[in-house]
Motif scaffolding. Structure first.
Motif, PDB file in Angstrom:
ATOM      1  N   ASP A  54       0.841  -1.195   0.000  1.00 48.89           N
ATOM      2  CA  ASP A  54       0.000   0.000   0.000  1.00 48.89           C
ATOM      3  C   ASP A  54       0.874   1.242   0.000  1.00 48.89           C
ATOM      4  OD1 ASP A  54      -2.349  -1.365  -0.034  1.00 48.89           O
ATOM      5  OD2 ASP A  54      -2.592  -1.358   2.160  1.00 48.89           O
ATOM      6  N   ILE A  55       0.540   2.166  -0.893  1.00 45.19           N
ATOM      7  CA  ILE A  55       1.271   3.430  -0.974  1.00 45.19           C
ATOM      8  C   ILE A  55       0.237   4.537  -0.841  1.00 45.19           C
ATOM      9  CG2 ILE A  55       2.718   4.894  -2.409  1.00 45.19           C
ATOM     10  CD1 ILE A  55       3.567   2.394  -3.904  1.00 45.19           C
ATOM     11  N   GLY A  56       0.522   5.477   0.052  1.00 47.58           N
ATOM     12  CA  GLY A  56      -0.367   6.626   0.192  1.00 47.58           C
ATOM     13  C   GLY A  56      -0.234   7.555  -1.014  1.00 47.58           C
ATOM     14  N   PHE A  57      -1.241   8.402  -1.198  1.00 47.15           N
ATOM     15  CA  PHE A  57      -1.239   9.279  -2.370  1.00 47.15           C
ATOM     16  C   PHE A  57      -0.061  10.249  -2.345  1.00 47.15           C
ATOM     17  CE2 PHE A  57      -2.736  13.085  -4.662  1.00 47.15           C
ATOM     18  CZ  PHE A  57      -2.904  12.500  -5.899  1.00 47.15           C
ATOM     19  N   ARG A  58       0.230  10.824  -1.187  1.00 50.00           N
ATOM     20  CA  ARG A  58       1.363  11.768  -1.094  1.00 50.00           C
ATOM     21  C   ARG A  58       2.689  11.058  -1.346  1.00 50.00           C
ATOM     22  NH1 ARG A  58      -0.089  16.126   3.560  1.00 50.00           N
ATOM     23  NH2 ARG A  58      -2.160  16.541   2.761  1.00 50.00           N
ATOM     24  N   ASN A  59       2.844   9.875  -0.827  1.00 47.64           N
ATOM     25  CA  ASN A  59       4.073   9.126  -1.079  1.00 47.64           C
ATOM     26  C   ASN A  59       4.178   8.735  -2.551  1.00 47.64           C
ATOM     27  OD1 ASN A  59       4.868   9.274   1.571  1.00 47.64           O
ATOM     28  ND2 ASN A  59       3.921   7.319   2.124  1.00 47.64           N
ATOM     29  N   PHE A  60       3.049   8.437  -3.146  1.00 43.81           N
ATOM     30  CA  PHE A  60       3.052   8.071  -4.559  1.00 43.81           C
ATOM     31  C   PHE A  60       3.527   9.238  -5.429  1.00 43.81           C
ATOM     32  CE2 PHE A  60       0.739   8.025  -8.616  1.00 43.81           C
ATOM     33  CZ  PHE A  60       1.279   6.873  -9.157  1.00 43.81           C
ATOM     34  N   LEU A  61       3.109  10.448  -5.106  1.00 50.38           N
ATOM     35  CA  LEU A  61       3.491  11.612  -5.908  1.00 50.38           C
ATOM     36  C   LEU A  61       4.930  12.051  -5.676  1.00 50.38           C
ATOM     37  CD1 LEU A  61       0.312  13.847  -5.785  1.00 50.38           C
ATOM     38  CD2 LEU A  61       1.167  12.503  -7.669  1.00 50.38           C
TER      39      LEU A  61
END
Length: 99
Positions: free
Chosen positions: A6-13
């Motif tokens: 699982d990757i959070g949206f902020r970490n993904f960006l």
């Protein structure tokens, strides 16, 4: 079995999670257009082009020398010969070109 991550949206960006493989796999590239400009160096096409160019130069020389009547005759003949020669050479080129 693969693990899910699982990757959070902020970490993904902001963090690149994609890691390129150390050894990229080679791939074969194919061209669907097998055209080479060197194919235009066909001796037949060069000969036809040289003859047409020679007649055009002769016409210009006759015009400079003042032989207008003969130059006009060459011009009348060239009005017919140039398109026929061009389309004939084009047809010959595509008929003998190996695709």
């Amino acid at each position: 079995m693969r693990k899910t991550h699982d990757i959070g949206f902020r970490n993904f960006l902001h963090q690149p999670f994609f890691k390129p493989s150390p050894n990229p796999r080679p791939f074969k590239a194919y061209s669907f257009v097998p055209f080479s400009p060197l194919a235009m160096l066909d001796p037949t096409i060069l000969t036809i082009g040289g003859i047409v160019l020679g007649i055009a130069i002769i016409e210009r020389v006759l015009e400079r020398w003042g032989v207008i009547d003969l130059s006009d005759q060459f011009a009348k003949v060239m009005r017919f010969i140039l398109p026929v020669t061009f389309y004939g050479a084009l047809l010959y080129f595509f008929a003998t070109f190996m695709f």
